[in-house]
Design a protein around this motif. Sequence first.
Motif, PDB file in Angstrom:
ATOM      1  N   VAL A  81       0.888  -1.161   0.000  1.00 40.15           N
ATOM      2  CA  VAL A  81       0.000   0.000   0.000  1.00 40.15           C
ATOM      3  C   VAL A  81       0.927   1.212   0.000  1.00 40.15           C
ATOM      4  O   VAL A  81       1.544   1.514   1.006  1.00 40.15           O
ATOM      5  CB  VAL A  81      -0.891   0.042   1.258  1.00 40.15           C
ATOM      6  CG1 VAL A  81      -1.834   1.236   1.186  1.00 40.15           C
ATOM      7  CG2 VAL A  81      -1.659  -1.244   1.411  1.00 40.15           C
ATOM      8  N   ARG A  85      -1.032   7.079  -0.323  1.00 37.76           N
ATOM      9  CA  ARG A  85      -2.239   6.481  -0.919  1.00 37.76           C
ATOM     10  C   ARG A  85      -2.125   6.166  -2.401  1.00 37.76           C
ATOM     11  O   ARG A  85      -2.303   5.038  -2.800  1.00 37.76           O
ATOM     12  CB  ARG A  85      -3.465   7.355  -0.656  1.00 37.76           C
ATOM     13  CG  ARG A  85      -3.591   7.669   0.814  1.00 37.76           C
ATOM     14  CD  ARG A  85      -4.815   8.426   1.115  1.00 37.76           C
ATOM     15  NE  ARG A  85      -4.674   9.847   0.997  1.00 37.76           N
ATOM     16  CZ  ARG A  85      -4.196  10.635   1.961  1.00 37.76           C
ATOM     17  NH1 ARG A  85      -3.779  10.114   3.093  1.00 37.76           N
ATOM     18  NH2 ARG A  85      -4.118  11.917   1.802  1.00 37.76           N
ATOM     19  N   GLN A 141      -7.380   6.410   1.650  1.00 32.84           N
ATOM     20  CA  GLN A 141      -6.517   5.438   2.318  1.00 32.84           C
ATOM     21  C   GLN A 141      -7.220   4.089   2.397  1.00 32.84           C
ATOM     22  O   GLN A 141      -6.613   3.047   2.177  1.00 32.84           O
ATOM     23  CB  GLN A 141      -6.149   5.940   3.717  1.00 32.84           C
ATOM     24  CG  GLN A 141      -5.169   5.051   4.448  1.00 32.84           C
ATOM     25  CD  GLN A 141      -3.821   4.968   3.739  1.00 32.84           C
ATOM     26  OE1 GLN A 141      -3.199   5.985   3.456  1.00 32.84           O
ATOM     27  NE2 GLN A 141      -3.381   3.772   3.425  1.00 32.84           N
ATOM     28  N   ILE A 145      -5.977   0.594   0.697  1.00 31.43           N
ATOM     29  CA  ILE A 145      -5.853  -0.686   1.412  1.00 31.43           C
ATOM     30  C   ILE A 145      -6.730  -1.739   0.740  1.00 31.43           C
ATOM     31  O   ILE A 145      -6.308  -2.871   0.488  1.00 31.43           O
ATOM     32  CB  ILE A 145      -6.250  -0.522   2.895  1.00 31.43           C
ATOM     33  CG1 ILE A 145      -5.275   0.423   3.592  1.00 31.43           C
ATOM     34  CG2 ILE A 145      -6.260  -1.876   3.595  1.00 31.43           C
ATOM     35  CD1 ILE A 145      -5.676   0.787   5.003  1.00 31.43           C
ATOM     36  N   LEU A 149      -5.815  -5.312  -0.935  1.00 28.24           N
ATOM     37  CA  LEU A 149      -6.413  -6.577  -0.502  1.00 28.24           C
ATOM     38  C   LEU A 149      -6.969  -7.364  -1.677  1.00 28.24           C
ATOM     39  O   LEU A 149      -7.040  -8.594  -1.640  1.00 28.24           O
ATOM     40  CB  LEU A 149      -7.530  -6.313   0.511  1.00 28.24           C
ATOM     41  CG  LEU A 149      -7.073  -5.884   1.900  1.00 28.24           C
ATOM     42  CD1 LEU A 149      -8.267  -5.595   2.777  1.00 28.24           C
ATOM     43  CD2 LEU A 149      -6.198  -6.960   2.534  1.00 28.24           C
ATOM     44  N   LEU A 156       1.288  -8.075   3.473  1.00 26.26           N
ATOM     45  CA  LEU A 156       0.843  -6.731   3.121  1.00 26.26           C
ATOM     46  C   LEU A 156       1.862  -5.731   3.660  1.00 26.26           C
ATOM     47  O   LEU A 156       2.186  -5.735   4.842  1.00 26.26           O
ATOM     48  CB  LEU A 156      -0.537  -6.475   3.735  1.00 26.26           C
ATOM     49  CG  LEU A 156      -1.279  -5.224   3.270  1.00 26.26           C
ATOM     50  CD1 LEU A 156      -1.591  -5.311   1.791  1.00 26.26           C
ATOM     51  CD2 LEU A 156      -2.571  -5.060   4.054  1.00 26.26           C
ATOM     52  N   MET A 158       2.599  -1.956   4.420  1.00 28.16           N
ATOM     53  CA  MET A 158       1.873  -0.697   4.555  1.00 28.16           C
ATOM     54  C   MET A 158       2.832   0.428   4.888  1.00 28.16           C
ATOM     55  O   MET A 158       3.553   0.383   5.864  1.00 28.16           O
ATOM     56  CB  MET A 158       0.808  -0.809   5.643  1.00 28.16           C
ATOM     57  CG  MET A 158      -0.124  -1.962   5.402  1.00 28.16           C
ATOM     58  SD  MET A 158      -1.528  -1.870   6.482  1.00 28.16           S
ATOM     59  CE  MET A 158      -2.625  -0.929   5.497  1.00 28.16           C
ATOM     60  N   PRO A 161       0.274   4.432   6.816  1.00 32.59           N
ATOM     61  CA  PRO A 161      -1.166   4.533   6.569  1.00 32.59           C
ATOM     62  C   PRO A 161      -1.832   5.710   7.290  1.00 32.59           C
ATOM     63  O   PRO A 161      -2.917   6.117   6.911  1.00 32.59           O
ATOM     64  CB  PRO A 161      -1.713   3.193   7.074  1.00 32.59           C
ATOM     65  CG  PRO A 161      -0.674   2.656   7.961  1.00 32.59           C
ATOM     66  CD  PRO A 161       0.631   3.174   7.470  1.00 32.59           C
ATOM     67  N   ILE A 173      -8.492   3.109  10.848  1.00 35.46           N
ATOM     68  CA  ILE A 173      -7.594   2.401   9.937  1.00 35.46           C
ATOM     69  C   ILE A 173      -6.819   1.316  10.689  1.00 35.46           C
ATOM     70  O   ILE A 173      -6.699   0.175  10.220  1.00 35.46           O
ATOM     71  CB  ILE A 173      -6.616   3.391   9.263  1.00 35.46           C
ATOM     72  CG1 ILE A 173      -7.377   4.432   8.440  1.00 35.46           C
ATOM     73  CG2 ILE A 173      -5.568   2.666   8.449  1.00 35.46           C
ATOM     74  CD1 ILE A 173      -7.638   4.075   7.020  1.00 35.46           C
ATOM     75  N   ILE A 177      -6.536  -2.733  10.231  1.00 38.10           N
ATOM     76  CA  ILE A 177      -5.288  -3.480  10.042  1.00 38.10           C
ATOM     77  C   ILE A 177      -5.278  -4.710  10.955  1.00 38.10           C
ATOM     78  O   ILE A 177      -4.934  -5.826  10.532  1.00 38.10           O
ATOM     79  CB  ILE A 177      -4.062  -2.585  10.319  1.00 38.10           C
ATOM     80  CG1 ILE A 177      -4.007  -1.452   9.294  1.00 38.10           C
ATOM     81  CG2 ILE A 177      -2.775  -3.401  10.260  1.00 38.10           C
ATOM     82  CD1 ILE A 177      -2.944  -0.424   9.573  1.00 38.10           C
ATOM     83  N   VAL A 187       1.403  -8.676   8.131  1.00 39.22           N
ATOM     84  CA  VAL A 187       1.522  -7.244   7.834  1.00 39.22           C
ATOM     85  C   VAL A 187       2.887  -6.725   8.266  1.00 39.22           C
ATOM     86  O   VAL A 187       3.337  -6.980   9.385  1.00 39.22           O
ATOM     87  CB  VAL A 187       0.420  -6.435   8.562  1.00 39.22           C
ATOM     88  CG1 VAL A 187       0.593  -4.948   8.279  1.00 39.22           C
ATOM     89  CG2 VAL A 187      -0.961  -6.900   8.149  1.00 39.22           C
TER      90      VAL A 187
END
Lengths: 234, 447
Positions: A81, A85, A141, A145, A149, A156, A158, A161, A173, A177, A187
Amino acid sequence: MLEISRLDVYYGVIRALHSVSLHVGKGEIVTLIGANGAGKSTTLRTVSGLLRPLAGEILFEGEDITDMPPHRRVALGIVQVPEGRRVFPQMSVGENLDLGAYARKDKAGIKQDLERVFSLFPILAERRKQAAGTLSGGQQQMLAIGRALMARPRLLLMDEPSLGLAPLIVKDIFHVIAEIRKQGVTVLLVEQNAHMALSIADRGYVLETGRVTLSGPAKELMANEEVKKAYLGG
Amino acid sequence: MKRLINLILLLLTVTALLILNAWLPRWLNPYINQIIIMAGINIILAVSLNLINGFTGQFSIGHAGFMAVGGYASAAFTYYLWKLHFKGAHAPGGMTGYAIFFAALLIAALSAAVMGFLVGVPSLRLRGDYLAIVTLGFGEIIVALINNIEVVGGSRGFTDIPFYTNFFWVYLVVVATVLMTRNLVQSAHGRALIAVREDEIAADAMGINTTRYKVLAFVIGSACAGVAGALQGHYNLSLHPSAFKFLKSVEVIIMVVLGGMGSITGSVLTAIFVTVLLELLRFPVWVACIFFALILATAILSRPRVPLIKEQLVPQILVCVGATLLLVFALAPIVHSALLQVAWFKAHWAPIGTRLIFVGIAAAAVLPMKRLDVWTRFLFKNFIYALVLTCVLLFARKWFNDNAAGFRMIIYSALLVILMLNRPQGLFGKAELSAATWRRLFKPLAR
């Protein structure tokens, strides 16, 4: 699951990472915290393949992916991600999500994942036809995400975020997560908001000027005097 | 079922093209037929460049180079096939001619595509200005190379190319290019192309092989340009390296930008528009008419955003009235002389015609003043251009009539400036004229 050993990354002649090693286990949330320019995003972008390391190696489930182009890493299940964004502004929310599933062929699975994303972020279902550029920052955002996904990631990545979002939305958010991890996605989280990140993470690494200076379980890091002083505001 | 419908549509299109091909030369004079062919070639060029510049967001300014590659490769094929294999005073015609030309078009597409691939693979890692410089360099290299290849005429140009291009071939390629581009853009691949334009890093992160897609768009676009080059060569019966220099690429870019980057409809319509406009501007009478029509069109397009400011009321009205009068003074005699060309008018109305037209145009110009804010803002915006052009038209009309040819490009450029100032996103932006657009347009009427 992910094994990084002695990674050196340069921007031109400037050394951004000094022999960074870390690992992420299956089902974990691991967070990288540190100041601006410490090399958090650089690490993440190297894992996703947007940057190439000069030395060191990256293993994903035992496979060497150090020289693999980004689109093949996505096929393996490493999805990023991106920071800020980066949704496709002139495409609709639905088209953005479709592009997330770009590398996949299984139509039934894609439909299932679309429903999963819509149940995580109901607002996206509501705004499905709207151009992504007209969404608010928090919604963008969520879309970023959701889009990640749709690629059905196993790991993932990130990148910041919480960047530029209101505290309430940041809370939302991070809740999501944690929810995503419950669904079985590993993650790796880069975050400036160290308090938030450590509160949902299992383990954490502290980066300073391109070196890992501290690592351990999130709870220990939160209790660590040095970390408290430098990143948690006392 | 769907395949059957497509097949029938294809057959219908081919038949229609063949019928038009046979009848157009009898209906219309050769000059107009030539313009139709040129418009077709420009549509192919503009739509294919739009795929690269508009949809994929790369900035190529070497389109003429690929056109040259295709044109020369196909011309060399047909010329030497004729001279070495068939011999004879005339190139083979009939069905053999059609077969040869089809092969020539394939060769043009293939050679330009290969060249596009060779240029694209190393250079498409670059972005924006850097890519533009590389493609510019490529175009110049091609011209320099052709200048030095003796078998295709070198710097003297390649002459005596057999005559194969006709309406059928040109518009068959036009239909193919437009359909292919449309289908590509609407497919999953097309969405990937647009994602590259929208945000390359995000596209990369989504698992899109960005380099591959950029090369794909580049290769397809170049292949179409190559075919356009072949069509042009076998129509003009000669090719000259200097015709494929940088300026030719710019001409195509103008069409794409004017029509809207990312709109196939826009590219098609502006390609026709620019081709026809450049021809019309050869006639002094039309110059004035086009200018007036454009001013009205842009006035409608530019919507009022700024209300009239009270403190500036007097200067605004002065400018408004002044510019309107200037326009009237300049236009009345020109419209009059245009009308004089109609025999009936000349016989019945000539004595009092001038004064009547004068009043008519004044009324037409003052009418919009009811919406003074719109008119004033528009004239403010375009005042300098309106002033310069009307001055030229007013004070130098006689001289201008004799030297209109020299003014052709100046007025063309001025029109481009006015259009771009009023619609920087191009005439169509990213919109297409599809069935849905028409439904949307007529919806308020139906209610």
